[in-house]
Scaffold this motif. Structure first.
Motif, PDB file in Angstrom:
ATOM      1  N   GLU A  59       0.842  -1.199   0.000  1.00  0.00           N
ATOM      2  CA  GLU A  59       0.000   0.000   0.000  1.00  0.00           C
ATOM      3  C   GLU A  59       0.877   1.249   0.000  1.00  0.00           C
ATOM      4  O   GLU A  59       0.605   2.219  -0.708  1.00  0.00           O
ATOM      5  N   PHE A  60       1.943   1.226   0.769  1.00  0.00           N
ATOM      6  CA  PHE A  60       2.870   2.362   0.847  1.00  0.00           C
ATOM      7  C   PHE A  60       3.512   2.619  -0.515  1.00  0.00           C
ATOM      8  O   PHE A  60       3.613   3.755  -0.976  1.00  0.00           O
ATOM      9  N   GLN A  61       3.919   1.546  -1.185  1.00  0.00           N
ATOM     10  CA  GLN A  61       4.664   1.749  -2.436  1.00  0.00           C
ATOM     11  C   GLN A  61       3.772   1.782  -3.681  1.00  0.00           C
ATOM     12  O   GLN A  61       4.114   2.449  -4.653  1.00  0.00           O
ATOM     13  N   TYR A  62       2.653   1.067  -3.649  1.00  0.00           N
ATOM     14  CA  TYR A  62       1.811   0.990  -4.850  1.00  0.00           C
ATOM     15  C   TYR A  62       0.408   1.567  -4.640  1.00  0.00           C
ATOM     16  O   TYR A  62      -0.386   1.574  -5.574  1.00  0.00           O
ATOM     17  N   GLY A  63       0.109   2.014  -3.418  1.00  0.00           N
ATOM     18  CA  GLY A  63      -1.248   2.460  -3.106  1.00  0.00           C
ATOM     19  C   GLY A  63      -1.440   3.961  -3.302  1.00  0.00           C
ATOM     20  O   GLY A  63      -0.690   4.619  -4.023  1.00  0.00           O
ATOM     21  N   ASP A  64      -2.455   4.474  -2.612  1.00  0.00           N
ATOM     22  CA  ASP A  64      -2.817   5.884  -2.770  1.00  0.00           C
ATOM     23  C   ASP A  64      -1.884   6.788  -1.976  1.00  0.00           C
ATOM     24  O   ASP A  64      -1.217   6.352  -1.053  1.00  0.00           O
ATOM     25  N   SER A  65      -1.887   8.068  -2.340  1.00  0.00           N
ATOM     26  CA  SER A  65      -1.155   9.017  -1.505  1.00  0.00           C
ATOM     27  C   SER A  65      -2.119   9.717  -0.551  1.00  0.00           C
ATOM     28  O   SER A  65      -3.326   9.729  -0.766  1.00  0.00           O
TER      29      SER A  65
END
Lengths: 693, 693
Positions: B464-470
């Motif tokens: 989630e941290f690398q491929y998820g939302d900001s």
């Protein structure tokens, strides 16, 4: 009986040992209350600032249940009302509610029956909780040992309370036998003790139960010193009294003068003036002043005596430090429990239920290094390096880390269990009476420096959260919440800040409300708001990087709260089992509370009863349910039901509160908690505002 | 010898027991290598995709040291080079570097000497590490047991590798005695087994050592089924071979056809065609095909046989599921180790160092429920509910949770230790050979559904941290870091993303560099970037509230990485002991790494050697030092030195790197890690860019 060790090879035998030790403790405690002449005495107080004796009779049993509930070892209360009214009020702390009109004390027979129920429950648990040897502080059995050792403390302190009551309230109980011999005063003398580098603090793997303050490490280089061979006897102290020691202000410091002023004391508390002579109040008897028994005084009187003796002899006498006492202990070649035979000293009720002559128990030429009466030290109570609270009893020690509590050393005739262990550390306010006297030293060892900064990392983190800087442009959360409350409040007489933590919102609510009560489960937190009120400041440290910290201080004046402080008060309480007198509020605000309760429904199901007409309930929470706080069966959301449907907290709140409340407003509100200068928790709580129907 | 139990009453005796068990394991492992005819064979491979045998000889010893270092039980390596080259490459995983030009294998005598040093170190530790009984998975002794059980696995798998080598490489060793009797084929038959509701999973308090995948809980209602009385024998399988089973495509699925294509197999791997008859390769001997011994095949061959038999008899045959096997186990009234006497089955090298007739060991009428050869199941390897990795070996199981690894059940003649325990669970890719055959069932029990979502909570959080939302307007950190790298890079041939986690920045760097290597200590993380490359997607779950999750999937295409995937590769490695071949980089980026290393200086002191001329080093870190990652003595900052001066990490970095690097840029860079939909870690890392002098 001696305390049990934590290790052993047979789990079954250990259970039996613990059960025996528990029953012995419970029996002994009940025997202490046989000293009260009749049941009416249970409703008398030994001191005006104290609860009546019935409180203490119930307190030690409810302690077991409250800790077992809190640690989720059991989930059903035995008697919710008893477990709220008997829960707090032991110490003279500002957050202990001592207003008797808030309490309806039950019958003695009801409490006795309750104690029987608790005894059965605890015995059952001892035989069946998970047990691995050695017992460690994360074991459920540790909580049971905690209950036992807690009760053992109260065995000793209750006897002091009994002794402070009028003699006609107390009857003779054969088990508590007075020492029958006393005689002339004994001349004291000074012995040389060689210095040593000593290490204080108990290892986590020690084989005896310990309280949180015993663990950690502290090193000190102690220089040679001289110590009195005997405890100061009544005879020795009599000279001070006869020399008008109590009248001479130069022997007393500010706190001492306050004590003299409030108490009107002219001689020790347990002495009785009889024309020109003194008599002496023992537990259940009045006898002639036993001149060769140790004097029992509080720390202020002991200090005054030292100043008097210093003045007279032009040699500086003072109370021993904790480190000096440890050197003395080592010098005496004393074994620790259980190796130390109980006949070796006046401890554990083995010889007497009273003091005895100061020249009866020698340890390598020094008398009463342990036993007879406790000995006041000049060392204030503090945690050692590595100090950590035990989660089941996080306020056992921290409220005493205030530089106002002095350590007492060495145990007394009424000490049992942990109280007689080498590593035990107990402290009292200096004006308190215990089975405590003193010995004096001549020493060039420095006193430790004062440290009034909040040393509890979690509390400091919360202080920074509530009183520190803002980050990422997010406003102070306590202020924002109080602003929402101000906007939605209808009547503005009294508000409750439930789960108040370090108290910032409590003060902020006082801008809107005439009276605000802040309640938190943990005294570690409550004491911050309370200190701000009493001492006009709070000090804490903020972690920067690793172990590097920045010390911070905020004052009532900086905060603009000087005019608000009389409107706020702080109390310890359990939101799931709040005492009945916490009621009649126009607003109840529970910030970031519901997902930290062991059973949030217990709070929500009855919260309406504590609100006035048009009362407002404000809940804020990020709904971060976690099993360490709340067993999954008690979560309000964040799981799937039996049909596989997602259950969200906000929907459960609506269904629980809907009958009694109207949901009038809902919004997100961010907050930021600083962990280090570079690491923060950034959270979006949901604020819901509910109006009582 | 049988595995030791975790409980007991004497710590000293337990140490002795463990030492004996360890020495027995180490001895047995070395005996396995006596089978190699001479030292030159140590440098041969049993399969082209495998390391040579010398790797395995060293591997089990380095495993002890790497785990002990990682868990901070010891802090000094025995041989840093050996402990990097013998560390990884056991499985056919894409992140195992099997390029032999990257390895310089040492002499056999050097490895033998190394093993002696490790043996001594481990024996010493067994006698002195902290030990409380029962041993739990957070005990240092658990790490030693882990090393022992890891070596026991390699005892069995090494024997399979040996058997795959040409017979002329292997010599006879008396300890490994072949079963001397075999005979005609035995007719198999089906037995009725009553259904049952069964619970799989081992309790954390079980008295035997377990691997992470054994713990947790799984319930299944198993309907009545029929099972073959015997394992499928060579004789029974011969019909399939003679009926052209290997040629008939309808018996093989896609993976099976790929196996046939690549291997060219026409009959089982250990059969040798000799004109019209078959011979059989045992460990160190070739014999006539023992028709009444179990056939040894991989899972694809076993499945093909079932399809063949189904087609022939018009009854659906399949491999048993794990749950059905458990019902069978219970039906057989089998005791678990250590109650089960080793003579009861063909296990533990007790009877033979080979298979034996399938009608030799009966359990309530079913033969070889355990022992003889492993039995392929139709159940893919997965974690049970409550699965948690063990921190010392977080990639023991998780890489096998890919629906491509099938469980093997029941153990073999070469199984010892954990391998023969009731709760053990091992899985292999379906084309692998082990001492494994199969039995079949007729059953209406369903196969479990597929689940290809990342089930590891921490890995999901990182996905989630690398491929998820900001969140909070903070840009994707991996992209921001790659942008900094792109700006400061001078040459752009090869970059290293050290501590690459789930690999996002590795791909982003490939926009600037021709070749990018991503390395992480943990295969749990490495496998995500690797899967994205191989399978063109990654799937993970993002926690919303409590246990409620949202499943997410990103593809190479969504990310725009289709053209980059051939530029990136992912490897497992330890930044504090990186293999020599990881070198010649134009840029090394270590994001949020240095404060998680057990000894960051080991990395920083030599990082310049891995950089080309004009090479750039980029460090990003919030400097959140914690003792669980880095012993305090190895912190680079966040403490006070002996003079009481504050030591900050950035200053230590300057003093360590200054000789070899010029600091060209420094800036803050925020990142946000989502824990739930409402709770985030919001951190400000410091980015420092260093140019090699």
């Amino acid at each position: 009986m001696y305390p049990i060790t934590l290790d052993g090879s047979s789990v079954q035998e250990k259970r039996e040992e613990i059960k025996k030790y528990f029953n012995n403790t419970f029996d002994l405690y009940e025997k202490v209350f046989e000293l009260l002449k009749d049941e009416s005495v249970f409703y008398k107080k030994s001191e005006p600032t104290r609860h009546p004796m019935i409180f203490y009779f119930g307190h030690t049993a409810t302690f077991f249940i409250n800790k077992l509930i809190n640690m989720k070892i059991i989930s059903k209360r035995v008697n919710a009302e008893f477990e709220s009214i008997f829960a707090v009020g032991v110490d003279e702390m500002s957050w202990d509610d001592m207003n008797e009109s808030n309490y309806k004390w039950p019958e003695v027979s009801e409490v006795r029956e309750y104690r029987n129920q608790v005894r059965k429950l605890v015995c059952d648990l001892i035989m069946k909780v998970d047990l691995v040897l050695p017992i460690r502080d994360d074991s459920p059995m540790w909580i049971l040992l905690m209950g036992i050792e807690h009760e053992r403390i109260h065995i000793e302190t209750s006897l002091v309370l009994h002794r402070q009551m009028p003699i006609e309230f107390i009857k003779d109980v054969p088990a508590f036998n007075l020492c029958s011999h006393w005689g002339k005063s004994i001349k004291n003398e000074m012995l040389e003790i060689g210095g040593d580098t000593i290490t204080l603090g108990k290892d986590k793997k020690h084989t005896l139960y310990g309280w949180d303050n015993e663990y950690g490490i502290y090193n000190e280089e102690v220089k040679d010193f001289k110590v009195s061979k005997f405890l100061v006897s009544n005879g020795e102290f009599l000279k001070f009294v006869n020399d008008k020691g109590y009248e001479n202000k130069e022997y007393w410091d500010e706190e001492g003068l306050k004590f003299l002023d409030e108490s009107g004391a002219k001689f020790p508390h347990f002495w009785i003036k009889n024309e020109d002579t003194f008599e002496y109040r023992a537990l259940s008897k009045i006898i002639n002043l036993p001149l060769n028994w140790p004097v029992e005084v509080n720390a202020l009187e002991a200090e005054a005596f030292c100043r008097y003796k210093t003045n007279k002899e032009k040699l500086e006498y003072k109370l021993p430090s904790e480190a000096e006492y440890t050197v003395l202990y080592n010098y005496s070649n004393l074994e620790d429990v259980p190796e130390l035979h109980e006949s070796r000293a006046n401890i554990n009720f083995y010889h007497y239920a009273s003091s005895c002559p100061v020249n009866e128990f020698s340890f390598n030429g020094v008398y009463d290094v342990i036993g007879n009466v406790w000995q006041w030290s000049r060392t204030p109570m503090r945690g050692f390096k590595g100090f950590e609270v035990h989660e089941a009893y996080d306020d056992f020690s921290t409220p005493t880390f205030d530089d106002k509590h002095a350590l007492i050393l060495g145990s007394s005739w009424a000490s049992t269990g942990n109280l007689i262990m080498k590593h035990s550390r107990y402290a009292f306010r200096k004006h308190f009476f215990q089975n405590a006297g003193f010995r004096y030293v001549i020493s060039s060892n420095e006193n430790e420096s004062e440290d009034i900064y909040e040393s509890d990392a979690l509390v400091s983190q919360y202080c920074e959260f509530q009183y520190g800087d803002s980050h990422f442009g997010v406003e102070n959360f306590a202020i924002s919440c109080a602003n929402v409350a101000s906007k939605y409040a209808i009547n503005r007489d009294k508000a409750l800040d439930l789960g108040c933590a370090t108290g910032r919102a409590t003060y902020e609510l006082a801008k809107t409300f005439d009276k605000v009560e802040g309640i938190d489960f943990s005294v570690r937190f409550v004491q911050v708001g309370s200190k701000l009120k009493d001492d006009a400041y709070v000090a804490f440290s903020s972690v920067q990087e690793g172990e590097l910290i920045k010390n911070k201080k905020v004052t009532l004046k900086d905060l603009g709260y000087e005019s608000l402080k009389d409107k706020v008060s702080f109390w310890q309480g359990d939101a799931c089992n709040l005492r009945a007198n916490f009621t009649s509020y126009d607003l109840i605000m529970a910030t970031n509370l519901i997902d930290r309760l062991y059973n949030p429904r217990l709070f929500l199901d009855s919260v309406d009863e504590r609100l006035n007409k048009d009362g407002i309930l404000i809940l804020t929470s990020p709904y971060t349910w976690q099993e360490s706080s709340t067993k999954k069966e008690f979560w309000l959301g964040g799981y799937k039901d039996e049909e596989g449907n997602e259950v969200k907290t906000i929907d459960s709140l609506k269904s629980i509160l809907n009958d009694k409340f109207e949901l009038v407003h809902i919004q997100d509100l961010e907050f930021v908690i600083k962990e280090t200068a570079r690491k923060y928790q950034h959270t979006i709580s949901e604020v819901s505002v509910w109006k009582k129907r």
